[in-house]
Design a protein around this motif. Structure first.
Motif, PDB file in Angstrom:
ATOM      1  N   MET A   1      -0.661  71.325  -2.093  1.00  0.00           N
ATOM      2  CA  MET A   1       0.766  71.475  -1.851  1.00  0.00           C
ATOM      3  C   MET A   1       1.187  72.854  -2.332  1.00  0.00           C
ATOM      4  O   MET A   1       0.819  73.267  -3.426  1.00  0.00           O
ATOM      5  N   PRO A   2       1.982  73.556  -1.540  1.00  0.00           N
ATOM      6  CA  PRO A   2       2.403  74.901  -1.945  1.00  0.00           C
ATOM      7  C   PRO A   2       3.177  74.877  -3.272  1.00  0.00           C
ATOM      8  O   PRO A   2       4.002  74.001  -3.514  1.00  0.00           O
ATOM      9  N   VAL A   3       2.885  75.848  -4.101  1.00  0.00           N
ATOM     10  CA  VAL A   3       3.520  75.929  -5.419  1.00  0.00           C
ATOM     11  C   VAL A   3       5.035  76.049  -5.282  1.00  0.00           C
ATOM     12  O   VAL A   3       5.790  75.453  -6.053  1.00  0.00           O
ATOM     13  N   GLY A   4       5.501  76.801  -4.297  1.00  0.00           N
ATOM     14  CA  GLY A   4       6.943  76.966  -4.091  1.00  0.00           C
ATOM     15  C   GLY A   4       7.646  75.656  -3.808  1.00  0.00           C
ATOM     16  O   GLY A   4       8.770  75.426  -4.256  1.00  0.00           O
ATOM     17  N   ALA A   5       6.997  74.769  -3.060  1.00  0.00           N
ATOM     18  CA  ALA A   5       7.592  73.463  -2.757  1.00  0.00           C
ATOM     19  C   ALA A   5       7.708  72.616  -4.015  1.00  0.00           C
ATOM     20  O   ALA A   5       8.716  71.935  -4.232  1.00  0.00           O
ATOM     21  N   VAL A   6       6.672  72.653  -4.844  1.00  0.00           N
ATOM     22  CA  VAL A   6       6.708  71.897  -6.104  1.00  0.00           C
ATOM     23  C   VAL A   6       7.810  72.437  -7.000  1.00  0.00           C
ATOM     24  O   VAL A   6       8.595  71.668  -7.571  1.00  0.00           O
ATOM     25  N   ILE A   7       7.897  73.753  -7.108  1.00  0.00           N
ATOM     26  CA  ILE A   7       8.926  74.370  -7.957  1.00  0.00           C
ATOM     27  C   ILE A   7      10.317  74.007  -7.454  1.00  0.00           C
ATOM     28  O   ILE A   7      11.208  73.668  -8.244  1.00  0.00           O
ATOM     29  N   SER A   8      10.516  74.048  -6.142  1.00  0.00           N
ATOM     30  CA  SER A   8      11.829  73.700  -5.576  1.00  0.00           C
ATOM     31  C   SER A   8      12.201  72.254  -5.874  1.00  0.00           C
ATOM     32  O   SER A   8      13.337  71.958  -6.258  1.00  0.00           O
ATOM     33  N   ALA A   9      11.251  71.346  -5.680  1.00  0.00           N
ATOM     34  CA  ALA A   9      11.527  69.928  -5.930  1.00  0.00           C
ATOM     35  C   ALA A   9      11.812  69.668  -7.402  1.00  0.00           C
ATOM     36  O   ALA A   9      12.747  68.944  -7.756  1.00  0.00           O
ATOM     37  N   VAL A  10      11.012  70.280  -8.269  1.00  0.00           N
ATOM     38  CA  VAL A  10      11.211  70.098  -9.710  1.00  0.00           C
ATOM     39  C   VAL A  10      12.540  70.707 -10.144  1.00  0.00           C
ATOM     40  O   VAL A  10      13.286  70.109 -10.930  1.00  0.00           O
ATOM     41  N   TRP A  11      12.838  71.884  -9.643  1.00  0.00           N
ATOM     42  CA  TRP A  11      14.093  72.558  -9.992  1.00  0.00           C
ATOM     43  C   TRP A  11      15.286  71.695  -9.585  1.00  0.00           C
ATOM     44  O   TRP A  11      16.224  71.499 -10.356  1.00  0.00           O
ATOM     45  N   GLY A  12      15.255  71.157  -8.375  1.00  0.00           N
ATOM     46  CA  GLY A  12      16.351  70.303  -7.912  1.00  0.00           C
ATOM     47  C   GLY A  12      16.519  69.071  -8.770  1.00  0.00           C
ATOM     48  O   GLY A  12      17.640  68.707  -9.152  1.00  0.00           O
ATOM     49  N   LEU A  13      15.427  68.408  -9.087  1.00  0.00           N
ATOM     50  CA  LEU A  13      15.506  67.212  -9.930  1.00  0.00           C
ATOM     51  C   LEU A  13      15.964  67.556 -11.342  1.00  0.00           C
ATOM     52  O   LEU A  13      16.738  66.817 -11.956  1.00  0.00           O
ATOM     53  N   ALA A  14      15.504  68.686 -11.865  1.00  0.00           N
ATOM     54  CA  ALA A  14      15.905  69.098 -13.221  1.00  0.00           C
ATOM     55  C   ALA A  14      17.401  69.400 -13.281  1.00  0.00           C
ATOM     56  O   ALA A  14      18.086  68.992 -14.226  1.00  0.00           O
ATOM     57  N   VAL A  15      17.902  70.104 -12.286  1.00  0.00           N
ATOM     58  CA  VAL A  15      19.345  70.415 -12.245  1.00  0.00           C
ATOM     59  C   VAL A  15      20.150  69.120 -12.142  1.00  0.00           C
ATOM     60  O   VAL A  15      21.159  68.946 -12.835  1.00  0.00           O
ATOM     61  N   LEU A  16      19.712  68.209 -11.273  1.00  0.00           N
ATOM     62  CA  LEU A  16      20.379  66.913 -11.163  1.00  0.00           C
ATOM     63  C   LEU A  16      20.392  66.180 -12.500  1.00  0.00           C
ATOM     64  O   LEU A  16      21.418  65.640 -12.910  1.00  0.00           O
ATOM     65  N   ALA A  17      19.251  66.155 -13.158  1.00  0.00           N
ATOM     66  CA  ALA A  17      19.152  65.454 -14.440  1.00  0.00           C
ATOM     67  C   ALA A  17      20.121  66.030 -15.463  1.00  0.00           C
ATOM     68  O   ALA A  17      20.853  65.293 -16.131  1.00  0.00           O
ATOM     69  N   VAL A  18      20.149  67.343 -15.571  1.00  0.00           N
ATOM     70  CA  VAL A  18      21.036  67.987 -16.548  1.00  0.00           C
ATOM     71  C   VAL A  18      22.501  67.714 -16.206  1.00  0.00           C
ATOM     72  O   VAL A  18      23.292  67.338 -17.087  1.00  0.00           O
ATOM     73  N   LEU A  19      22.880  67.876 -14.948  1.00  0.00           N
ATOM     74  CA  LEU A  19      24.278  67.644 -14.557  1.00  0.00           C
ATOM     75  C   LEU A  19      24.700  66.197 -14.823  1.00  0.00           C
ATOM     76  O   LEU A  19      25.805  65.949 -15.317  1.00  0.00           O
ATOM     77  N   LEU A  20      23.836  65.262 -14.502  1.00  0.00           N
ATOM     78  CA  LEU A  20      24.186  63.853 -14.700  1.00  0.00           C
ATOM     79  C   LEU A  20      24.300  63.485 -16.174  1.00  0.00           C
ATOM     80  O   LEU A  20      25.221  62.765 -16.569  1.00  0.00           O
ATOM     81  N   VAL A  21      23.399  63.979 -16.988  1.00  0.00           N
ATOM     82  CA  VAL A  21      23.469  63.686 -18.421  1.00  0.00           C
ATOM     83  C   VAL A  21      24.683  64.369 -19.054  1.00  0.00           C
ATOM     84  O   VAL A  21      25.379  63.774 -19.883  1.00  0.00           O
ATOM     85  N   VAL A  22      24.970  65.595 -18.652  1.00  0.00           N
ATOM     86  CA  VAL A  22      26.162  66.292 -19.164  1.00  0.00           C
ATOM     87  C   VAL A  22      27.424  65.533 -18.751  1.00  0.00           C
ATOM     88  O   VAL A  22      28.338  65.350 -19.565  1.00  0.00           O
ATOM     89  N   MET A  23      27.478  65.071 -17.502  1.00  0.00           N
ATOM     90  CA  MET A  23      28.648  64.325 -17.057  1.00  0.00           C
ATOM     91  C   MET A  23      28.766  63.011 -17.825  1.00  0.00           C
ATOM     92  O   MET A  23      29.871  62.627 -18.237  1.00  0.00           O
ATOM     93  N   ALA A  24      27.654  62.323 -18.067  1.00  0.00           N
ATOM     94  CA  ALA A  24      27.694  61.069 -18.827  1.00  0.00           C
ATOM     95  C   ALA A  24      28.196  61.314 -20.248  1.00  0.00           C
ATOM     96  O   ALA A  24      28.992  60.538 -20.781  1.00  0.00           O
ATOM     97  N   ARG A  25      27.753  62.399 -20.858  1.00  0.00           N
ATOM     98  CA  ARG A  25      28.231  62.724 -22.217  1.00  0.00           C
ATOM     99  C   ARG A  25      29.712  63.076 -22.215  1.00  0.00           C
ATOM    100  O   ARG A  25      30.445  62.711 -23.135  1.00  0.00           O
TER     101      ARG A  25
END
Length: 127
Positions: A1-25
């Motif tokens: 799997m291309p490294v760029g695709a993995v980085i994009s998917a991880v980056w998107g999930l990481a941003v989602l995780a941070v935004l959701l936890v910040v909003m919950a707090r």
């Protein structure tokens, strides 16, 4: 799997995780006031400040849960990308893991929206 695709998917999930936890707090601390940018925006929750507060208080555990789903999916996706690198099954399994992670976040957020709307409608039943 291309490294760029993995980085994009991880980056998107990481941003989602941070935004959701910040909003919950922010909801937990009472710092998320009614606004036009961030929050569970349904007809019921945006009706008034009390509906917003009650709806978000009910949604807070689910927002935190969605953040954790995103974070775990990102970690699992990275592990599978590394372990499956160069193997015939690696790309399919990694893409499936990322897809399941995003689908899991969407499913939890849809449930959160229903919970918040019901709680807000309990304050003003006609909404």
């Amino acid at each position: 799997m291309p490294v760029g695709a993995v980085i994009s998917a991880v980056w998107g999930l990481a941003v989602l995780a941070v935004l959701l936890v910040v909003m919950a707090r922010a909801v937990h601390s009472g710092g998320l006031e009614r606004n036009s940018l961030m929050g569970v925006r349904t007809r019921a929750t945006t009706h008034c400040d009390e509906c917003w507060r009650v709806g978000h208080r009910a949604a807070q555990p689910g927002l935190r849960r969605a953040g954790w789903v995103a974070a775990v999916a990102a970690v699992v996706g990275v592990v599978l990308a590394v372990v499956g690198s160069g193997r015939s099954w690696g790309e399919v399994v990694t893409l499936t893991a990322f897809g399941a992670g995003y689908a899991g976040v969407v499913a939890v957020l849809l449930h959160v929206t229903v919970v918040a709307g019901r709680a807000a409608r309990a304050v003003h039943p006609r909404r």
